[in-house]
Scaffold this active site. Sequence first.
Site, PDB file in Angstrom:
ATOM      1  N   THR A   6      14.867 -16.998  62.515  1.00 13.07           N
ATOM      2  CA  THR A   6      14.313 -16.263  62.992  1.00 13.07           C
ATOM      3  C   THR A   6      14.140 -15.068  61.942  1.00 13.07           C
ATOM      4  O   THR A   6      14.886 -15.079  60.781  1.00 13.07           O
ATOM      5  CB  THR A   6      14.999 -15.854  63.811  1.00 13.07           C
ATOM      6  OG1 THR A   6      13.875 -15.096  64.526  1.00 13.07           O
ATOM      7  CG2 THR A   6      15.838 -14.998  63.791  1.00 13.07           C
ATOM      8  N   ASP A  62      12.587 -19.346  70.158  1.00 10.27           N
ATOM      9  CA  ASP A  62      11.616 -19.260  70.765  1.00 10.27           C
ATOM     10  C   ASP A  62      11.673 -18.859  71.814  1.00 10.27           C
ATOM     11  O   ASP A  62      12.183 -19.304  72.931  1.00 10.27           O
ATOM     12  CB  ASP A  62      11.110 -20.828  70.319  1.00 10.27           C
ATOM     13  CG  ASP A  62       9.303 -20.270  70.622  1.00 10.27           C
ATOM     14  OD1 ASP A  62       8.901 -19.883  69.570  1.00 10.27           O
ATOM     15  OD2 ASP A  62       8.762 -21.138  71.432  1.00 10.27           O
ATOM     16  N   PHE A 167      13.900  -4.985  71.383  1.00 16.60           N
ATOM     17  CA  PHE A 167      12.683  -4.904  70.602  1.00 16.60           C
ATOM     18  C   PHE A 167      11.672  -5.442  71.384  1.00 16.60           C
ATOM     19  O   PHE A 167      11.990  -5.961  72.732  1.00 16.60           O
ATOM     20  CB  PHE A 167      12.963  -6.308  69.392  1.00 16.60           C
ATOM     21  CG  PHE A 167      12.987  -7.349  69.841  1.00 16.60           C
ATOM     22  CD1 PHE A 167      12.231  -8.540  69.809  1.00 16.60           C
ATOM     23  CD2 PHE A 167      14.739  -8.164  70.358  1.00 16.60           C
ATOM     24  CE1 PHE A 167      12.438  -9.717  70.281  1.00 16.60           C
ATOM     25  CE2 PHE A 167      14.961  -9.310  70.664  1.00 16.60           C
ATOM     26  CZ  PHE A 167      13.645 -10.422  71.071  1.00 16.60           C
ATOM     27  N   LYS A 188      22.585  -6.046  77.326  1.00 14.73           N
ATOM     28  CA  LYS A 188      21.426  -6.946  77.297  1.00 14.73           C
ATOM     29  C   LYS A 188      21.815  -8.654  77.802  1.00 14.73           C
ATOM     30  O   LYS A 188      21.021  -9.229  78.409  1.00 14.73           O
ATOM     31  CB  LYS A 188      19.705  -6.607  76.535  1.00 14.73           C
ATOM     32  CG  LYS A 188      18.916  -7.491  76.510  1.00 14.73           C
ATOM     33  CD  LYS A 188      18.255  -7.677  75.476  1.00 14.73           C
ATOM     34  CE  LYS A 188      17.045  -8.396  75.281  1.00 14.73           C
ATOM     35  NZ  LYS A 188      16.192  -8.346  74.031  1.00 14.73           N
TER      36      LYS A 188
HETATM   37  P1  ITT Z   1      10.733 -15.658  64.782  1.00 11.71           P
HETATM   38  O1  ITT Z   1       9.759 -17.138  65.849  1.00 11.71           O
HETATM   39  O2  ITT Z   1      10.709 -15.609  63.483  1.00 11.71           O
HETATM   40  O3  ITT Z   1      11.974 -16.336  65.640  1.00 11.71           O
HETATM   41  P2  ITT Z   1       9.074 -13.923  66.500  1.00 11.71           P
HETATM   42  O4  ITT Z   1       9.401 -12.494  66.959  1.00 11.71           O
HETATM   43  O5  ITT Z   1       6.994 -14.376  66.149  1.00 11.71           O
HETATM   44  O6  ITT Z   1      10.084 -14.217  65.448  1.00 11.71           O
HETATM   45  P3  ITT Z   1       8.872 -15.981  68.870  1.00 11.71           P
HETATM   46  O7  ITT Z   1       7.424 -16.884  68.080  1.00 11.71           O
HETATM   47  O8  ITT Z   1       9.584 -16.290  69.296  1.00 11.71           O
HETATM   48  O9  ITT Z   1       9.745 -14.955  67.628  1.00 11.71           O
HETATM   49  O10 ITT Z   1       8.219 -14.726  69.531  1.00 11.71           O
HETATM   50  C1  ITT Z   1       8.762 -14.195  70.414  1.00 11.71           C
HETATM   51  C2  ITT Z   1       7.652 -12.715  71.185  1.00 11.71           C
HETATM   52  O11 ITT Z   1       8.062 -12.743  72.883  1.00 11.71           O
HETATM   53  C3  ITT Z   1       8.664 -11.539  70.531  1.00 11.71           C
HETATM   54  O12 ITT Z   1       7.833 -11.839  69.038  1.00 11.71           O
HETATM   55  C4  ITT Z   1       8.822 -10.668  71.258  1.00 11.71           C
HETATM   56  O13 ITT Z   1       7.679 -10.037  71.230  1.00 11.71           O
HETATM   57  C5  ITT Z   1       9.109 -11.197  72.539  1.00 11.71           C
HETATM   58  N1  ITT Z   1       9.914 -11.728  72.918  1.00 11.71           N
HETATM   59  C6  ITT Z   1      10.896 -12.434  73.017  1.00 11.71           C
HETATM   60  N2  ITT Z   1      12.467 -11.912  73.557  1.00 11.71           N
HETATM   61  C7  ITT Z   1      12.102 -10.710  73.636  1.00 11.71           C
HETATM   62  C8  ITT Z   1      12.983  -9.831  73.982  1.00 11.71           C
HETATM   63  O14 ITT Z   1      14.361 -10.387  74.511  1.00 11.71           O
HETATM   64  N3  ITT Z   1      13.029  -8.843  74.786  1.00 11.71           N
HETATM   65  C9  ITT Z   1      12.038  -7.902  74.155  1.00 11.71           C
HETATM   66  N4  ITT Z   1      10.573  -8.967  73.897  1.00 11.71           N
HETATM   67  C10 ITT Z   1      10.862 -10.073  73.248  1.00 11.71           C
END
Ligand code: ITT
Length: 208
Positions: A6, A62, A167, A188
């Site tokens: 990630t 994801d 985050f 969490k």
């Molecule tokens: P990677 O793809 O490199 O893992 P990313 O942040 O882009 O990083 P995703 O494509 O899975 O990851 O996008 C997930 C989005 O959903 C992330 O940017 C957050 O905005 C939100 N998200 C996912 N899990 C979350 C959590 O536990 N708490 C808050 N927001 C979350």
Amino acid sequence: MLRYVTTNPGKVREAEEYLGDDSIAQLDYDYTEIQSDDLGTIAARGAREAYRHAGEPTLVDDAGLFVRALDGFPGPYSSYAEETIGVERTWELAREEEDRAASFRCVLAYCDGEGFDASPDPVDKDDRVAAAAAGPDADDEAEALPVKLFEGRVRGTLVEPRGEGGFGFDPIFEHEGTTFAEMDEAEKNAISHRGRALAKFAEWHAER
Ligand code: ITT
Ligand code: NA
């Protein structure tokens, strides 16, 4: 060493908190996120690609926020929504709605280049649907690499932003009176989509 693939440091903190930071290491690798409305399909492709890149067992995460009144938006497009309209304006969209229910979903995709025992395992129906969607693509030899999926979900309500932790959309996601940004990683993980997916993975991986 198991690689948690990630670019998101928040995901890494939670995975390390859950699995122990001597059992995983982040692989900061931006795999190709295919256009799909299914988290499992995106994660499975990513896990294969990252495994081919790293040559070590990989776990791709994801995840997304699904707002019921917005027909599941932003869902698989959550990172794009966060980068563009941002968390505050996502809350403003939800505030217009009477129904502020939302859920977080996380799919973990594991690939180590080997096959998996097809014998009974603790997957639920959603996992089977995701696994079918992530199935081999006859056009691409490399796509035949087996991938194992683990999914977790949590329901909550969207609220005015509160809290400094976590985050992404954590400040606007409330679960039983507390936002995810008001919790530490362990709190969490105990209830979150990622914590639930990590629990399924850890249980399975311990037997492997
Ligand atoms: P990677 O793809 O490199 O893992 P990313 O942040 O882009 O990083 P995703 O494509 O899975 O990851 O996008 C997930 C989005 O959903 C992330 O940017 C957050 O905005 C939100 N998200 C996912 N899990 C979350 C959590 O536990 N708490 C808050 N927001 C979350
Ligand atoms: Na991403």
